[in-house]
Enzyme design. Sequence first.
Site, short mmCIF file in Angstrom:
data_model
loop_
_atom_site.label_atom_id
_atom_site.label_comp_id
_atom_site.label_asym_id
_atom_site.label_seq_id
_atom_site.Cartn_x
_atom_site.Cartn_y
_atom_site.Cartn_z
N ARG A 91 -2.39 0.50 1.88
CA ARG A 91 -1.53 -0.17 0.89
C ARG A 91 -0.23 -0.53 1.60
NH1 ARG A 91 -0.43 2.01 -5.06
NH2 ARG A 91 -2.48 1.05 -5.25
N ARG A 106 -3.39 7.21 -8.01
CA ARG A 106 -4.82 7.02 -8.21
C ARG A 106 -5.57 6.50 -6.99
NH1 ARG A 106 -2.37 7.09 -12.60
NH2 ARG A 106 -0.88 5.95 -11.34
N THR A 107 -5.05 5.46 -6.39
CA THR A 107 -5.83 4.81 -5.34
C THR A 107 -6.00 5.76 -4.15
OG1 THR A 107 -4.85 2.75 -6.07
CG2 THR A 107 -6.05 2.69 -3.99
N HIS A 109 -5.65 -6.41 -5.12
CA HIS A 109 -5.99 -4.97 -5.15
C HIS A 109 -7.48 -4.90 -5.49
CE1 HIS A 109 -5.84 -0.76 -5.71
NE2 HIS A 109 -4.80 -0.64 -6.51
N LYS A 162 10.09 4.10 12.99
CA LYS A 162 10.79 3.92 14.27
C LYS A 162 10.68 2.47 14.74
CE LYS A 162 8.87 8.31 15.63
NZ LYS A 162 7.89 8.81 16.59
N1 CP Z 1 -3.95 1.60 -10.17
C1 CP Z 1 -3.26 1.97 -9.07
O1 CP Z 1 -3.23 1.28 -8.04
O2 CP Z 1 -2.59 3.15 -9.21
P1 CP Z 1 -1.72 3.83 -8.06
O3 CP Z 1 -0.54 2.92 -7.79
O4 CP Z 1 -1.32 5.17 -8.60
O5 CP Z 1 -2.59 3.93 -6.84
#
Ligand code: CP
Length: 310
Positions: free
Chosen positions: A108, A58-59, A136, A87
């Site tokens: 991320r 999603r993100t 998040h 590396k």
């Molecule tokens: N909600 C969320 O962060 O989903 P993903 O891990 O799929 O990005």
Amino acid sequence: MALSDLKGRSLVEPDDFTLEETESLFLLAEKIEKDVKYLRESCRGRLLATLFFEPSTRTRLSFEAAMLRLGGSCLGFAEPGSSSASKGESLADTIRMAACYADTIVMRNPKEGAALLASRYSDVPVINAGDGGHHHPTQTLTDLLTIKRLSGKIENLTVGFCGDLRFGRTVHSLAKSLARYKNIKMIFISPAELVLPDYLKSILKKANVDFEERENLDKSISEIDVLYMTRVQRERFFNEDDYIRLKDIYVLDSGKIALAKKNMIVLHPLPRVNEISVEIDSDPRAAYFKQAKYGMYARMALLASILGVV
Ligand code: CP
């Protein structure tokens, strides 16, 4: 409108933006949702780097969809094995490189604090798409926008958080953000091993938030207006046996939801594993797929604001 103040800013923690700035983002996201043509070409010629050192559906996809819908372009990687991190390149150097090529970076990373470090080495804004079990913040924009759209308000609500509250970064960010809103009661439902970290409880106490910690979902569900279900975060456990013991401790099914308010909203940041039975998907209270869509509008509003096109 405080949106012009967001130009060039990073988003590392959920309260990096003021309440007023966050509310302005929601108004913009709602405008974008209503008119798909609005801001359509506003980011033409701009580049978004998506650096994902951990898996995501999603993100990453919603950020890429958001940028493409704004007329911009994306570059990046979906797993670190395809980057020079494999590396031995440091995060600081990777970020310096991405900042040479892109106008904004979404990252991320499995390490808590990685987004803060990245923001310090970057010449362009850094958006935290999840740093380990810490925060998040763009999931929180998604969650709050969904609550606002479906409840019509973000105040006078009882919000229940259920599942892995220890490692669940979306819970940490949402609880910290909701503490800024009026008359939000929070009920944290988890086994003793997965309770909310102490530092977050201190933040809530300091903000005079009315909150309780419980272990039983069945006995709590009738009080809840917004139920935020979460999966047990297998990737953060040190011991597989502990994960197996705890993973199915809460499962929202038709029996449990029958005890809930008729207008309760069920949210989940997704991915779900077993914690919401698929039979709930057709219940009008299930809002988690809508929530994922609102995430794209929230991210469009965020990118347009950070890139200074509004
Ligand atoms: N909600 C969320 O962060 O989903 P993903 O891990 O799929 O990005």
